[in-house]
Design a protein around this motif. Sequence first.
Motif, PDB file in Angstrom:
ATOM      1  N   GLN A  42       0.843  -1.224   0.056  1.00  0.00           N
ATOM      2  CA  GLN A  42       0.031   0.057   0.013  1.00  0.00           C
ATOM      3  C   GLN A  42       0.676   1.362  -0.094  1.00  0.00           C
ATOM      4  O   GLN A  42       0.733   2.440  -0.585  1.00  0.00           O
ATOM      5  CB  GLN A  42      -0.718  -0.122   1.252  1.00  0.00           C
ATOM      6  N   GLU A  43       1.932   1.186   0.709  1.00  0.00           N
ATOM      7  CA  GLU A  43       2.965   2.401   0.612  1.00  0.00           C
ATOM      8  C   GLU A  43       3.621   2.698  -0.434  1.00  0.00           C
ATOM      9  O   GLU A  43       3.456   3.853  -0.981  1.00  0.00           O
ATOM     10  CB  GLU A  43       3.852   2.201   1.663  1.00  0.00           C
ATOM     11  N   LEU A  44       4.012   1.690  -1.403  1.00  0.00           N
ATOM     12  CA  LEU A  44       4.665   1.625  -2.624  1.00  0.00           C
ATOM     13  C   LEU A  44       3.510   2.207  -3.601  1.00  0.00           C
ATOM     14  O   LEU A  44       4.025   2.866  -4.475  1.00  0.00           O
ATOM     15  CB  LEU A  44       5.362   0.380  -2.920  1.00  0.00           C
ATOM     16  N   LEU A  45       2.403   1.663  -3.603  1.00  0.00           N
ATOM     17  CA  LEU A  45       1.424   1.956  -4.534  1.00  0.00           C
ATOM     18  C   LEU A  45       0.763   3.225  -4.102  1.00  0.00           C
ATOM     19  O   LEU A  45      -0.390   3.728  -4.804  1.00  0.00           O
ATOM     20  CB  LEU A  45       0.555   0.721  -4.543  1.00  0.00           C
ATOM     21  N   GLU A  46       0.681   3.644  -3.092  1.00  0.00           N
ATOM     22  CA  GLU A  46       0.112   5.158  -2.576  1.00  0.00           C
ATOM     23  C   GLU A  46      -1.332   4.762  -2.301  1.00  0.00           C
ATOM     24  O   GLU A  46      -2.084   5.487  -2.759  1.00  0.00           O
ATOM     25  CB  GLU A  46       0.479   6.133  -3.600  1.00  0.00           C
ATOM     26  N   PHE A  47      -1.710   3.708  -1.744  1.00  0.00           N
ATOM     27  CA  PHE A  47      -2.834   3.276  -1.388  1.00  0.00           C
ATOM     28  C   PHE A  47      -3.227   3.645  -0.288  1.00  0.00           C
ATOM     29  O   PHE A  47      -2.425   3.967   0.821  1.00  0.00           O
ATOM     30  CB  PHE A  47      -3.104   1.822  -1.503  1.00  0.00           C
ATOM     31  N   LYS A  48      -4.392   3.998   0.323  1.00  0.00           N
ATOM     32  CA  LYS A  48      -5.061   4.088   1.557  1.00  0.00           C
ATOM     33  C   LYS A  48      -4.989   2.884   2.536  1.00  0.00           C
ATOM     34  O   LYS A  48      -5.015   2.048   1.795  1.00  0.00           O
ATOM     35  CB  LYS A  48      -6.615   4.870   1.401  1.00  0.00           C
ATOM     36  N   PRO A  49      -4.852   3.183   3.634  1.00  0.00           N
ATOM     37  CA  PRO A  49      -4.841   1.819   4.515  1.00  0.00           C
ATOM     38  C   PRO A  49      -6.099   0.789   4.194  1.00  0.00           C
ATOM     39  O   PRO A  49      -5.726  -0.374   4.428  1.00  0.00           O
ATOM     40  CB  PRO A  49      -5.051   2.244   6.192  1.00  0.00           C
ATOM     41  N   ASN A  50      -7.343   1.159   3.807  1.00  0.00           N
ATOM     42  CA  ASN A  50      -8.433   0.634   3.645  1.00  0.00           C
ATOM     43  C   ASN A  50      -8.526   0.157   2.081  1.00  0.00           C
ATOM     44  O   ASN A  50      -9.544  -0.118   1.670  1.00  0.00           O
ATOM     45  CB  ASN A  50      -9.844   0.777   4.329  1.00  0.00           C
ATOM     46  N   GLN A  51      -7.572   0.449   1.213  1.00  0.00           N
ATOM     47  CA  GLN A  51      -7.806   0.427  -0.247  1.00  0.00           C
ATOM     48  C   GLN A  51      -6.855  -0.713  -0.592  1.00  0.00           C
ATOM     49  O   GLN A  51      -5.639  -1.038  -0.535  1.00  0.00           O
ATOM     50  CB  GLN A  51      -7.283   1.590  -0.744  1.00  0.00           C
TER      51      GLN A  51
END
Length: 227
Positions: A42-51
């Motif tokens: 999620q961090e590398l893909l810049e996703f939200k914690p619930n995404q």
Amino acid sequence: GKGAINNAEQAFNKTALLPVGVYAVSEELDEKYVFADLNLAQELLEFKPNQVTGIEFKFKPGADESAISEELQNIFNHKLTIKNRAQLNDSLYKMLNTEQTALYLIFTLVIVLTLFTLAGAIIMLIIDKKSNLTTLYNLGVEVKNLRKIFLFQGSILTVTGGLIGLILGIIIVLLQQNYQLVMVTPSMPYPVIFNIENLIIVLATIFSLGFISSLIASSRVTKKLLD
């Protein structure tokens, strides 16, 4: 996807990792996927914690796949794309199904060639028993009833041989499932599964071809032969 890239080194999110294992599944999967922790991805893909882009479920034995899929669609207002294992790996399963069809056709050809031997044996038996057949014919037995004798005998041989072969095949499949006698790699046994549908197809193929072979061979009993 925003702005111009002035420095290629700054175009991607990066992190330093230490690989802890290597998976060898198939060439397509090995070259396509890297398994990482969810938070890291999620961090590398810049996703939200619930995404997330997808979730995988493992069903309990005996679970109703269609009912669960329908319930999930209802929960998420039919905004999901749900695929089972076969649909996720459709190219692999298509290849396996093609291999199964090819093996079925090859072994059907083997059965056909074997049934030529059965037909030949019945014809030789007809010639050997010609005098007995002539006696029965002179006593009033019709030709069609004489043919039924050899048709019945050929059918018995087909059924007996087919059942013996199927029993041996089932035993081999069960032994492979439980004891992994044949290995594809040192760690992966050759995959086999006992399927009632396949069993019915094999039985139908053997019995139908055996009946046709016996019918053709028994047709050699003619009035001309007995005269």
